[in-house]
Design a protein around this motif. Structure first.
Motif, PDB file in Angstrom:
ATOM      1  N   ALA A 129      21.375 -31.492  14.389  1.00 34.88           N
ATOM      2  CA  ALA A 129      21.960 -29.471  14.217  1.00 34.88           C
ATOM      3  C   ALA A 129      21.037 -29.067  15.301  1.00 34.88           C
ATOM      4  N   TYR A 130      22.372 -28.161  15.564  1.00 39.50           N
ATOM      5  CA  TYR A 130      21.904 -26.700  16.500  1.00 39.50           C
ATOM      6  C   TYR A 130      21.704 -25.625  15.637  1.00 39.50           C
ATOM      7  N   PHE A 131      21.670 -24.118  15.196  1.00 39.93           N
ATOM      8  CA  PHE A 131      21.521 -23.509  14.652  1.00 39.93           C
ATOM      9  C   PHE A 131      20.403 -22.327  15.014  1.00 39.93           C
ATOM     10  N   CYS A 132      21.217 -20.742  14.883  1.00 41.67           N
ATOM     11  CA  CYS A 132      20.079 -20.055  14.875  1.00 41.67           C
ATOM     12  C   CYS A 132      19.153 -19.621  14.058  1.00 41.67           C
ATOM     13  N   THR A 133      17.870 -19.753  14.527  1.00 41.81           N
ATOM     14  CA  THR A 133      16.640 -19.507  14.044  1.00 41.81           C
ATOM     15  C   THR A 133      16.043 -17.339  13.263  1.00 41.81           C
ATOM     16  N   PHE A 134      17.029 -16.900  14.053  1.00 40.43           N
ATOM     17  CA  PHE A 134      17.108 -15.008  13.430  1.00 40.43           C
ATOM     18  C   PHE A 134      16.812 -14.981  12.223  1.00 40.43           C
ATOM     19  N   PRO A 135      16.113 -14.642  11.480  1.00 40.37           N
ATOM     20  CA  PRO A 135      16.017 -14.830  10.230  1.00 40.37           C
ATOM     21  C   PRO A 135      17.768 -14.722   9.185  1.00 40.37           C
ATOM     22  N   GLY A 136      17.942 -15.367   8.321  1.00 44.22           N
ATOM     23  CA  GLY A 136      19.394 -15.856   8.300  1.00 44.22           C
ATOM     24  C   GLY A 136      20.230 -15.765   8.923  1.00 44.22           C
ATOM     25  N   HIS A 137      20.324 -16.035   9.647  1.00 42.18           N
ATOM     26  CA  HIS A 137      21.638 -16.421  10.813  1.00 42.18           C
ATOM     27  C   HIS A 137      22.181 -17.659  10.587  1.00 42.18           C
ATOM     28  N   ALA A 138      21.016 -18.709  10.558  1.00 39.28           N
ATOM     29  CA  ALA A 138      21.574 -20.248  10.486  1.00 39.28           C
ATOM     30  C   ALA A 138      22.149 -20.226   8.831  1.00 39.28           C
ATOM     31  N   ALA A 139      22.640 -19.654   7.855  1.00 41.02           N
ATOM     32  CA  ALA A 139      22.961 -19.997   6.629  1.00 41.02           C
ATOM     33  C   ALA A 139      24.541 -20.235   7.060  1.00 41.02           C
ATOM     34  N   LEU A 140      25.095 -19.366   8.500  1.00 41.37           N
ATOM     35  CA  LEU A 140      26.709 -19.213   9.108  1.00 41.37           C
ATOM     36  C   LEU A 140      26.700 -19.335  10.735  1.00 41.37           C
ATOM     37  N   MET A 141      25.222 -20.024  11.537  1.00 42.46           N
ATOM     38  CA  MET A 141      25.248 -20.002  12.628  1.00 42.46           C
ATOM     39  C   MET A 141      24.516 -21.315  12.576  1.00 42.46           C
ATOM     40  N   LYS A 142      25.215 -22.295  12.418  1.00 41.16           N
ATOM     41  CA  LYS A 142      25.425 -23.773  12.919  1.00 41.16           C
ATOM     42  C   LYS A 142      25.817 -24.411  13.613  1.00 41.16           C
ATOM     43  N   GLY A 143      25.826 -26.286  14.059  1.00 38.10           N
ATOM     44  CA  GLY A 143      26.260 -26.965  14.212  1.00 38.10           C
ATOM     45  C   GLY A 143      25.901 -28.028  13.619  1.00 38.10           C
ATOM     46  N   THR A 144      26.712 -29.254  15.220  1.00 40.94           N
ATOM     47  CA  THR A 144      25.902 -30.733  14.928  1.00 40.94           C
ATOM     48  C   THR A 144      26.184 -31.101  16.422  1.00 40.94           C
ATOM     49  N   LEU A 145      25.298 -31.853  17.044  1.00 39.26           N
ATOM     50  CA  LEU A 145      25.685 -32.699  18.803  1.00 39.26           C
ATOM     51  C   LEU A 145      25.847 -34.152  18.046  1.00 39.26           C
TER      52      LEU A 145
END
Length: 149
Positions: A129-145
């Motif tokens: 999985a890839y995601f943004c770790t800025f607080p609260g962002h991973a709820a929307l900013m994620k994907g799969t590799l």
């Protein structure tokens, strides 16, 4: 003359490493907290894979920073929790976190950052999985590799 030119152009095309173009991806992150791609497929022919993150928004990294972090899907919540503790000075990624396969630095609007992943670090059939770790962002900013078989 035209045939000769065409033949030379065709020969030049085959001389290029065609796989190189497939061994990179560009992901855009916006001020609306969204990546423009929610999946990346890495061809099995790649020796390494480069991800470039472009922040297409205008807000600074202090208020709307983005990064791109890759890990096993099962490790996402732990990476996020430890990233929050690490804070902005560490790009919201725990230093030397062995669960993190790769990550970019934290960027703000108009900036970009890249990371190159040696394929030896990844295994076919595993869930990444890839995601943004800025607080609260991973709820929307994620994907799969995924890796090609």
């Amino acid at each position: 003359m035209v045939r000769k030119t065409f033949a030379l152009a065709l020969l030049g095309l085959f001389a290029m490493p065609l796989w190189a173009a497939d061994c990179a991806a560009t992901i855009e992150g916006s001020d609306a907290m969204q990546f423009n791609q929610t999946s990346i497929a890495v061809p099995k022919t790649c020796k390494q894979f480069t991800v470039t993150l472009k922040h297409t928004g205008k807000l600074p990294k202090a208020s709307m920073g983005h990064n791109w972090v890759l890990g096993h899907a099962a490790d996402e919540s732990g990476i996020l929790a430890d990233g929050m503790k690490a804070g902005a000075e560490h790009d919201y990624v725990k230093p030397d976190d062995e669960r993190v396969v790769a990550h970019t630095k934290l960027i703000g609007g108009g900036e970009s950052a890249s990371v190159t992943i040696p394929m030896a670090k990844l295994k076919a059939g595993e869930a990444y999985a890839y995601f943004c770790t800025f607080p609260g962002h991973a709820a929307l900013m994620k994907g799969t590799l995924t890796l090609g078989m």
